[in-house]
Scaffold this motif. Structure first.
Motif, PDB file in Angstrom:
ATOM      1  N   GLN A 365       0.853  -1.194   0.000  1.00 62.82           N
ATOM      2  CA  GLN A 365       0.000   0.000   0.000  1.00 62.82           C
ATOM      3  C   GLN A 365       0.886   1.240   0.000  1.00 62.82           C
ATOM      4  N   ALA A 366       1.584   1.406  -1.122  1.00 61.19           N
ATOM      5  CA  ALA A 366       2.521   2.518  -1.271  1.00 61.19           C
ATOM      6  C   ALA A 366       1.741   3.835  -1.338  1.00 61.19           C
ATOM      7  N   PRO A 367       2.408   4.982  -1.124  1.00 63.00           N
ATOM      8  CA  PRO A 367       1.706   6.267  -1.219  1.00 63.00           C
ATOM      9  C   PRO A 367       0.923   6.374  -2.533  1.00 63.00           C
ATOM     10  N   GLY A 368      -0.302   6.853  -2.424  1.00 62.21           N
ATOM     11  CA  GLY A 368      -1.142   7.054  -3.608  1.00 62.21           C
ATOM     12  C   GLY A 368      -1.698   5.767  -4.196  1.00 62.21           C
ATOM     13  N   PHE A 369      -1.605   4.651  -3.443  1.00 58.17           N
ATOM     14  CA  PHE A 369      -1.973   3.340  -4.020  1.00 58.17           C
ATOM     15  C   PHE A 369      -3.422   3.290  -4.515  1.00 58.17           C
ATOM     16  N   ALA A 370      -4.320   4.014  -3.851  1.00 56.83           N
ATOM     17  CA  ALA A 370      -5.737   3.904  -4.217  1.00 56.83           C
ATOM     18  C   ALA A 370      -6.069   4.650  -5.515  1.00 56.83           C
ATOM     19  N   ALA A 371      -5.097   5.417  -6.039  1.00 58.72           N
ATOM     20  CA  ALA A 371      -5.359   6.152  -7.293  1.00 58.72           C
ATOM     21  C   ALA A 371      -5.352   5.205  -8.477  1.00 58.72           C
ATOM     22  N   ARG A 372      -4.611   4.109  -8.334  1.00 58.54           N
ATOM     23  CA  ARG A 372      -4.501   3.164  -9.452  1.00 58.54           C
ATOM     24  C   ARG A 372      -5.584   2.105  -9.286  1.00 58.54           C
ATOM     25  N   ASN A 373      -6.496   2.043 -10.232  1.00 58.57           N
ATOM     26  CA  ASN A 373      -7.497   0.981 -10.192  1.00 58.57           C
ATOM     27  C   ASN A 373      -6.779  -0.324 -10.516  1.00 58.57           C
ATOM     28  N   ALA A 374      -6.683  -1.173  -9.504  1.00 58.38           N
ATOM     29  CA  ALA A 374      -5.904  -2.401  -9.679  1.00 58.38           C
ATOM     30  C   ALA A 374      -6.523  -3.311 -10.729  1.00 58.38           C
TER      31      ALA A 374
END
Ligand code: FAD
Length: 411
Positions: A365-374
């Motif tokens: 869960q690196a910084p900004g992880f939720a910005a990238r739709n996995a």
């Protein structure tokens, strides 16, 4: 007909929401039991959770999916025992006992002031806003955040690293600061507990609210059928479904969708010791200072949940983030040595009971992880949920499952 694939917290919460609305569904789980990463086993009368996991009273979603009292919650004290290599200091939560926290020798005056200011800010910041930070380019690592806020190295090594290293399963605190702030708020505003029968009792409580005919255990889904009108099981059987909800951990989801493996995840080992010598009395964890330590934190879990050990015994659980490639025996010896460094009476009194390795515990869960739709570009009738969406936690997995069910119901 809706097929839910995966019977962890997300899949179960999703199923409960569909059940409440009267939708027709079936839940397919590969394992012989529900719960996914919330697993408990038993050995010689001891209850062993697969990784130290706690529920927080500030997780609102838990009360919406089960009757908490029926789980007989065993409560932790909101605090910890800090060990600086020489002596133990009792740290109490400044929000439970502000006077005691003010006079505690655990931190410098400056760090106490910074922590109080941060805590006050968090009280007035909605969780949504904190989690939104995880999706922002302005997010940075927890370590960088603490530095920017002026916290001392001593605060970092005495408290932030042992405590949040254990929560985020990240020794370096390279995890998103947004997620750290979210957790800090949840810890400041809630108390930790575990079910009296072990953490797996939580997903089991959700499952008991579902008709057992709708749960198919030992049923691994091998593929989504080519015409996307259902899923194909490992044994070749096809289950027809108009909508498919993949409530899976990120690696299983990537495998099923034939996508590349997601970014590195975090694993953990837990070494269990039994002992007839009580190491300490308080119902809280022990945080040993120091980066080079093998044991990130440990707890005499029977101080909190007496039923985790047979009469006359105590159970110690030591959390290890980096096993350094040691054998199980070497790891147990090293953990016993480090625990004895904190409590000399533990020397020779700890009997190794079990070591449980969890290679995939939480996603990276690196910084900004939720910005990238996995998982972008899912087929039209396929939905995905799980703790990888918004930061791994019990609350996140439950909410992800509930919200996905609502989306499916809305069409
Ligand atoms: C060691 C550890 C410590 C933790 N500590 C805490 C804590 O203290 N507090 C907290 O809030 N959270 C904690 N967590 C996080 C929390 O447990 C997870 O976020 C949550 O349980 C994830 O639930 P999930 O449903 O998203 O995924 P999972 O639990 O992984 O569920 C996915 C399910 O899908 C099934 N499956 C996979 N592939 C298939 C297939 N092909 N067909 C059918 N079924 C399949 C799996 O068997 C599994 O049951 C911890 C996790 C671990 C591992």
């Amino acid at each position: 007909m809706i097929a839910i694939v995966g019977g962890g917290l997300a899949g179960l919460a999703c199923a409960l929401e569909l059940h409440r609305s009267g939708a027709e569904f079936v839940l397919l789980e590969a394992a012989p039991v529900v719960g996914g990463r919330q697993r408990t086993s038993r050995k010689d009368g001891f209850i062993l959770d697969h990784g130290f996991q706690v529920v927080l009273s500030s997780y609102g979603a838990v009360a919406s999916v089960c009757d908490i009292a029926s789980l007989r919650p065993c409560w932790f004290e909101s605090g910890a025992l800090l060990h600086d290599g020489r002596r133990l200091t009792h740290l109490v939560s400044p929000f439970q006992n502000p006077v005691s926290a003010l006079f505690s020798p655990a931190f410098s005056i400056g760090d106490k002031f910074r922590l109080a200011r941060l805590g006050a800010e968090l009280l007035f910041t909605p969780c949504k806003k904190l989690l939104a930070r995880c999706a922002s380019t302005a997010d940075f690592s927890t370590r960088a955040f603490l530095k920017q806020r002026g916290f001392s190295e001593s605060f970092f090594s005495r408290f932030a690293q042992p405590f949040f290293g254990g929560v985020l399963l990240d020794n370096e605190l390279a995890t998103s600061a947004g997620l750290f702030l979210y957790y800090l708020k949840k810890f400041l505003t809630g108390r930790a507990w575990i079910p009296a029968a072990g953490i797996q009792a939580l997903p089991e409580a959700l499952a008991t609210r579902l008709p057992s005919t709708l749960l198919r255990l030992k049923t691994r889904v091998a593929a989504i059928s080519h015409d996307r009108n259902g899923v194909v099981l490992e044994n070749g059987e096809t289950i027809r479904a108009d909508q498919i909800i993949l409530a899976l951990d990120a690696p299983s989801l990537a495998r099923l969708l034939c996508l590349p493996t997601p970014p590195p995840a975090r694993g953990v080992s837990v070494v269990y010791f039994k002992t007839q010598t009580s190491l300490y009395e308080d119902p809280c964890i022990v945080l040993p200072e120091g980066q080079s330590r093998r044991v990130r934190h440990f707890v005499q879990i029977t101080n909190v949940a007496r039923g985790f050990a047979p009469e006359g015994w105590h159970l110690i659980s030591a959390t290890i983030l980096d096993d350094g490639g040691l054998s199980t025996e070497q790891l147990a010896n090293e953990a016993a040595r480090e625990i004895s460094g904190v409590f000399p009476r533990a020397a020779g009194a700890l009997e190794h009971l079990e070591t449980i390795q969890v290679p995939y515990a939480v996603p990276g869960q690196a910084p900004g992880f939720a910005a990238r739709n996995a998982f972008p570009d899912l087929p039209q009738n396929v939905y995905a949920c799980g703790d990888w969406e918004r930061g791994a936690s019990i609350q996140a997995a439950l909410r992800s499952g509930i919200e996905t069910a609502k989306r499916v119901l809305c069409g």
